[in-house]
Scaffold this motif. Structure first.
Motif, PDB file in Angstrom:
ATOM      1  N   TYR A   1      61.397  56.562  48.850  1.00  0.00           N
ATOM      2  CA  TYR A   1      62.475  56.478  47.919  1.00  0.00           C
ATOM      3  C   TYR A   1      63.850  55.849  48.372  1.00  0.00           C
ATOM      4  N   ALA A   2      64.347  54.872  47.456  1.00  0.00           N
ATOM      5  CA  ALA A   2      65.624  54.420  47.676  1.00  0.00           C
ATOM      6  C   ALA A   2      66.346  54.510  46.261  1.00  0.00           C
ATOM      7  N   LEU A   3      67.538  55.252  46.537  1.00  0.00           N
ATOM      8  CA  LEU A   3      68.187  55.589  45.337  1.00  0.00           C
ATOM      9  C   LEU A   3      69.588  55.075  45.457  1.00  0.00           C
ATOM     10  N   PRO A   4      70.256  54.225  44.758  1.00  0.00           N
ATOM     11  CA  PRO A   4      71.435  53.945  44.798  1.00  0.00           C
ATOM     12  C   PRO A   4      72.519  55.006  44.704  1.00  0.00           C
ATOM     13  N   GLY A   5      73.447  55.073  45.782  1.00  0.00           N
ATOM     14  CA  GLY A   5      74.235  56.460  45.865  1.00  0.00           C
ATOM     15  C   GLY A   5      75.694  55.909  45.688  1.00  0.00           C
ATOM     16  N   THR A   6      76.617  56.676  45.126  1.00  0.00           N
ATOM     17  CA  THR A   6      77.923  56.597  44.733  1.00  0.00           C
ATOM     18  C   THR A   6      78.779  57.228  45.774  1.00  0.00           C
ATOM     19  N   ARG A   7      78.368  58.355  46.625  1.00  0.00           N
ATOM     20  CA  ARG A   7      79.083  59.035  47.500  1.00  0.00           C
ATOM     21  C   ARG A   7      78.934  58.557  48.894  1.00  0.00           C
ATOM     22  N   PRO A   8      79.575  57.738  49.525  1.00  0.00           N
ATOM     23  CA  PRO A   8      79.482  57.180  50.846  1.00  0.00           C
ATOM     24  C   PRO A   8      79.518  58.455  52.012  1.00  0.00           C
ATOM     25  N   ALA A   9      78.534  58.813  52.668  1.00  0.00           N
ATOM     26  CA  ALA A   9      78.436  59.885  53.694  1.00  0.00           C
ATOM     27  C   ALA A   9      79.712  59.541  54.840  1.00  0.00           C
ATOM     28  N   GLY A  10      79.702  58.137  55.241  1.00  0.00           N
ATOM     29  CA  GLY A  10      80.452  57.838  56.137  1.00  0.00           C
ATOM     30  C   GLY A  10      79.735  58.146  57.614  1.00  0.00           C
ATOM     31  N   ALA A  11      80.450  58.134  58.804  1.00  0.00           N
ATOM     32  CA  ALA A  11      79.952  58.638  60.089  1.00  0.00           C
ATOM     33  C   ALA A  11      79.718  60.070  60.063  1.00  0.00           C
ATOM     34  N   PHE A  12      78.575  60.593  60.460  1.00  0.00           N
ATOM     35  CA  PHE A  12      78.477  61.901  60.885  1.00  0.00           C
ATOM     36  C   PHE A  12      77.260  61.813  61.832  1.00  0.00           C
ATOM     37  N   THR A  13      77.181  63.154  62.646  1.00  0.00           N
ATOM     38  CA  THR A  13      76.358  63.570  63.564  1.00  0.00           C
ATOM     39  C   THR A  13      74.845  63.802  62.753  1.00  0.00           C
TER      40      THR A  13
ATOM     41  N   ALA B   1      72.634  52.337  57.218  1.00  0.00           N
ATOM     42  CA  ALA B   1      73.472  51.015  56.875  1.00  0.00           C
ATOM     43  C   ALA B   1      72.980  51.034  55.096  1.00  0.00           C
ATOM     44  N   GLY B   2      74.120  50.531  54.467  1.00  0.00           N
ATOM     45  CA  GLY B   2      74.009  50.143  53.093  1.00  0.00           C
ATOM     46  C   GLY B   2      74.470  51.271  52.314  1.00  0.00           C
ATOM     47  N   SER B   3      74.109  51.170  50.849  1.00  0.00           N
ATOM     48  CA  SER B   3      74.730  51.935  49.743  1.00  0.00           C
ATOM     49  C   SER B   3      73.651  53.094  49.129  1.00  0.00           C
ATOM     50  N   ASP B   4      72.485  53.037  49.786  1.00  0.00           N
ATOM     51  CA  ASP B   4      71.246  53.579  49.316  1.00  0.00           C
ATOM     52  C   ASP B   4      71.168  54.927  49.801  1.00  0.00           C
ATOM     53  N   CYS B   5      70.558  55.868  49.539  1.00  0.00           N
ATOM     54  CA  CYS B   5      70.201  57.072  49.754  1.00  0.00           C
ATOM     55  C   CYS B   5      68.484  57.028  49.921  1.00  0.00           C
ATOM     56  N   ARG B   6      68.156  56.811  51.226  1.00  0.00           N
ATOM     57  CA  ARG B   6      66.858  56.510  51.319  1.00  0.00           C
ATOM     58  C   ARG B   6      65.818  57.844  51.845  1.00  0.00           C
ATOM     59  N   ILE B   7      64.972  57.960  51.317  1.00  0.00           N
ATOM     60  CA  ILE B   7      64.213  59.323  51.482  1.00  0.00           C
ATOM     61  C   ILE B   7      62.686  59.118  51.914  1.00  0.00           C
ATOM     62  N   HIS B   8      62.532  59.535  53.179  1.00  0.00           N
ATOM     63  CA  HIS B   8      61.018  59.401  53.524  1.00  0.00           C
ATOM     64  C   HIS B   8      60.437  60.747  53.794  1.00  0.00           C
ATOM     65  N   ILE B   9      59.222  60.876  53.045  1.00  0.00           N
ATOM     66  CA  ILE B   9      58.492  62.345  53.174  1.00  0.00           C
ATOM     67  C   ILE B   9      57.170  62.134  53.805  1.00  0.00           C
TER      68      ILE B   9
ATOM     69  N   GLY C   1      74.436  55.475  51.906  1.00  0.00           N
ATOM     70  CA  GLY C   1      74.312  55.378  53.348  1.00  0.00           C
ATOM     71  C   GLY C   1      73.695  56.430  54.156  1.00  0.00           C
ATOM     72  N   VAL C   2      72.805  57.026  53.796  1.00  0.00           N
ATOM     73  CA  VAL C   2      71.961  57.945  54.448  1.00  0.00           C
ATOM     74  C   VAL C   2      70.379  57.852  54.388  1.00  0.00           C
ATOM     75  N   GLN C   3      69.783  58.310  55.306  1.00  0.00           N
ATOM     76  CA  GLN C   3      68.289  58.362  55.537  1.00  0.00           C
ATOM     77  C   GLN C   3      67.856  59.796  55.659  1.00  0.00           C
ATOM     78  N   LEU C   4      66.968  60.122  54.887  1.00  0.00           N
ATOM     79  CA  LEU C   4      66.551  61.786  54.775  1.00  0.00           C
ATOM     80  C   LEU C   4      65.077  61.438  55.164  1.00  0.00           C
ATOM     81  N   SER C   5      64.687  62.084  56.017  1.00  0.00           N
ATOM     82  CA  SER C   5      63.410  62.349  56.539  1.00  0.00           C
ATOM     83  C   SER C   5      62.792  63.636  56.229  1.00  0.00           C
ATOM     84  N   ILE C   6      61.553  63.840  55.576  1.00  0.00           N
ATOM     85  CA  ILE C   6      61.309  65.335  55.300  1.00  0.00           C
ATOM     86  C   ILE C   6      59.938  65.396  55.785  1.00  0.00           C
ATOM     87  N   HIS C   7      59.786  66.353  56.494  1.00  0.00           N
ATOM     88  CA  HIS C   7      58.291  66.816  57.215  1.00  0.00           C
ATOM     89  C   HIS C   7      57.766  68.001  56.749  1.00  0.00           C
ATOM     90  N   ASP C   8      56.869  67.966  55.683  1.00  0.00           N
ATOM     91  CA  ASP C   8      56.547  69.191  54.845  1.00  0.00           C
ATOM     92  C   ASP C   8      55.005  69.513  55.143  1.00  0.00           C
TER      93      ASP C   8
END
Length: 105
Positions: free
Chosen positions: A11-23, A43-51, A77-84
């Motif tokens: 999934y790639a969903l447009p986000g409105t709350r930039p996460a900024g730099a984080f560990t 990079a970018g303004s999407d919330c990308r989710i890989h399941i 500006g985030v990538q979520l990786s889900i291992h289920d």
């Protein structure tokens, strides 16, 4: 690399709350028969989710859980990786919220 027998959803969903730099943030443990969520800056303004899931054929439920999470958090500006390994939707939502909570100052 996806393991044989796993279903992958992206999934790639447009986000409105930039996460900024984080560990990167890791919550949950896939080895326990549950799931893990890895949240990383991207990079970018999407919330990308890989399941990657062992529970094949539940795309509509994953879509509902992902969209509900995104409506609540609107991360950009985030990538979520889900291992289920067969977690319930409630547990998936809990783990996603735990990861997002780590971004709050």
């Amino acid at each position: 690399m996806t393991q044989p027998g796993l279903e992958t959803l992206d999934y790639a969903l447009p986000g409105t709350r930039p996460a900024g730099a984080f560990t990167p943030v890791l919550v949950g443990v896939v080895g326990s028969g549950n799931l893990e969520v890895l949240l990383e800056p991207a990079a970018g303004s999407d919330c990308r989710i890989h399941i990657e899931t062992s529970a094949r054929g539940f795309g509509s439920i994953w879509s509902a859980v992902v969209n509900d999470f995104h409506q609540r958090h609107q991360l950009a500006g985030v990538q979520l990786s889900i291992h289920d390994m067969g977690a319930t939707p409630a547990v998936v939502s809990l783990r996603l919220d735990q990861a997002a909570q780590e971004l709050k100052p």
